[in-house]
Motif scaffolding. Structure first.
Motif, PDB file in Angstrom:
ATOM      1  N   PRO A  36       0.818  -1.216   0.000  1.00 50.60           N
ATOM      2  CA  PRO A  36       0.000   0.000   0.000  1.00 50.60           C
ATOM      3  C   PRO A  36       0.851   1.266   0.000  1.00 50.60           C
ATOM      4  O   PRO A  36       1.940   1.298   0.569  1.00 50.60           O
ATOM      5  N   THR A  37       0.341   2.314  -0.641  1.00 47.28           N
ATOM      6  CA  THR A  37       1.014   3.614  -0.641  1.00 47.28           C
ATOM      7  C   THR A  37       0.119   4.719  -0.084  1.00 47.28           C
ATOM      8  O   THR A  37       0.553   5.861   0.014  1.00 47.28           O
ATOM      9  N   ALA A  38      -1.109   4.369   0.270  1.00 47.25           N
ATOM     10  CA  ALA A  38      -2.025   5.371   0.826  1.00 47.25           C
ATOM     11  C   ALA A  38      -3.005   4.710   1.771  1.00 47.25           C
ATOM     12  O   ALA A  38      -3.303   3.520   1.652  1.00 47.25           O
ATOM     13  N   ASN A  39      -3.499   5.528   2.697  1.00 36.89           N
ATOM     14  CA  ASN A  39      -4.566   5.097   3.612  1.00 36.89           C
ATOM     15  C   ASN A  39      -4.238   3.821   4.359  1.00 36.89           C
ATOM     16  O   ASN A  39      -5.077   2.940   4.486  1.00 36.89           O
ATOM     17  N   GLY A  40      -3.031   3.702   4.847  1.00 32.96           N
ATOM     18  CA  GLY A  40      -2.657   2.512   5.594  1.00 32.96           C
ATOM     19  C   GLY A  40      -1.675   2.833   6.697  1.00 32.96           C
ATOM     20  O   GLY A  40      -1.210   3.952   6.841  1.00 32.96           O
ATOM     21  N   THR A  41      -1.383   1.815   7.468  1.00 30.95           N
ATOM     22  CA  THR A  41      -0.411   1.910   8.546  1.00 30.95           C
ATOM     23  C   THR A  41       0.651   0.866   8.315  1.00 30.95           C
ATOM     24  O   THR A  41       0.335  -0.276   7.985  1.00 30.95           O
ATOM     25  N   VAL A  42       1.899   1.254   8.473  1.00 33.43           N
ATOM     26  CA  VAL A  42       3.019   0.329   8.321  1.00 33.43           C
ATOM     27  C   VAL A  42       3.775   0.304   9.635  1.00 33.43           C
ATOM     28  O   VAL A  42       4.136   1.361  10.170  1.00 33.43           O
ATOM     29  N   VAL A  43       4.000  -0.887  10.162  1.00 34.19           N
ATOM     30  CA  VAL A  43       4.807  -1.056  11.370  1.00 34.19           C
ATOM     31  C   VAL A  43       6.235  -1.303  10.925  1.00 34.19           C
ATOM     32  O   VAL A  43       6.506  -2.225  10.162  1.00 34.19           O
ATOM     33  N   VAL A  44       7.147  -0.456  11.387  1.00 33.80           N
ATOM     34  CA  VAL A  44       8.557  -0.588  11.046  1.00 33.80           C
ATOM     35  C   VAL A  44       9.308  -0.920  12.323  1.00 33.80           C
ATOM     36  O   VAL A  44       9.355  -0.128  13.253  1.00 33.80           O
ATOM     37  N   ALA A  45       9.869  -2.130  12.368  1.00 37.52           N
ATOM     38  CA  ALA A  45      10.651  -2.552  13.531  1.00 37.52           C
ATOM     39  C   ALA A  45      12.075  -2.038  13.363  1.00 37.52           C
ATOM     40  O   ALA A  45      12.727  -2.325  12.369  1.00 37.52           O
ATOM     41  N   VAL A  46      12.517  -1.248  14.332  1.00 38.09           N
ATOM     42  CA  VAL A  46      13.850  -0.657  14.260  1.00 38.09           C
ATOM     43  C   VAL A  46      14.673  -1.173  15.437  1.00 38.09           C
ATOM     44  O   VAL A  46      14.388  -0.861  16.588  1.00 38.09           O
ATOM     45  N   SER A  47      15.690  -1.961  15.109  1.00 46.09           N
ATOM     46  CA  SER A  47      16.553  -2.531  16.139  1.00 46.09           C
ATOM     47  C   SER A  47      17.662  -1.572  16.546  1.00 46.09           C
ATOM     48  O   SER A  47      18.280  -1.745  17.586  1.00 46.09           O
ATOM     49  N   GLY A  48      17.906  -0.588  15.711  1.00 39.48           N
ATOM     50  CA  GLY A  48      19.013   0.324  15.947  1.00 39.48           C
ATOM     51  C   GLY A  48      20.187   0.022  15.039  1.00 39.48           C
ATOM     52  O   GLY A  48      21.143   0.782  14.967  1.00 39.48           O
ATOM     53  N   GLY A  49      20.095  -1.097  14.313  1.00 40.20           N
ATOM     54  CA  GLY A  49      21.141  -1.450  13.361  1.00 40.20           C
ATOM     55  C   GLY A  49      21.022  -0.617  12.095  1.00 40.20           C
ATOM     56  O   GLY A  49      20.007   0.029  11.840  1.00 40.20           O
TER      57      GLY A  49
END
Length: 73
Positions: A36-49
């Motif tokens: 999706p590029t609109a009207n959505g939610t993306v969970v981005v897991a960031v470990s710090g790497g």
């Protein structure tokens, strides 16, 4: 964390060729996969790497450029 146009830190999100190429490749692959590029939610897991931070910064850059209208959490 929500990605905002003013969220990028000068010197970190600075425009350079490596970041630019990565960002271009990311949006190309994103579209190829039909994500999706609109009207959505993306969970981005960031470990710090480096890889996960690069992904988050690239998504912020794409949002700043108007390439997607997603909520990043």
């Amino acid at each position: 964390m929500r990605c905002r146009r003013d969220a990028c830190v000068p010197g970190i999100c600075g425009y350079n060729l490596l970041v630019h190429k990565f960002v271009r490749n990311l949006i190309t692959e994103w579209r190829r996969l039909g994500l999706p590029t609109a009207n959505g939610t993306v969970v981005v897991a960031v470990s710090g790497g480096a890889d996960s931070v690069s992904l988050l910064l690239a998504l912020c850059e794409l949002k700043r450029r108007g390439k997607h209208d997603l909520r990043l959490v």
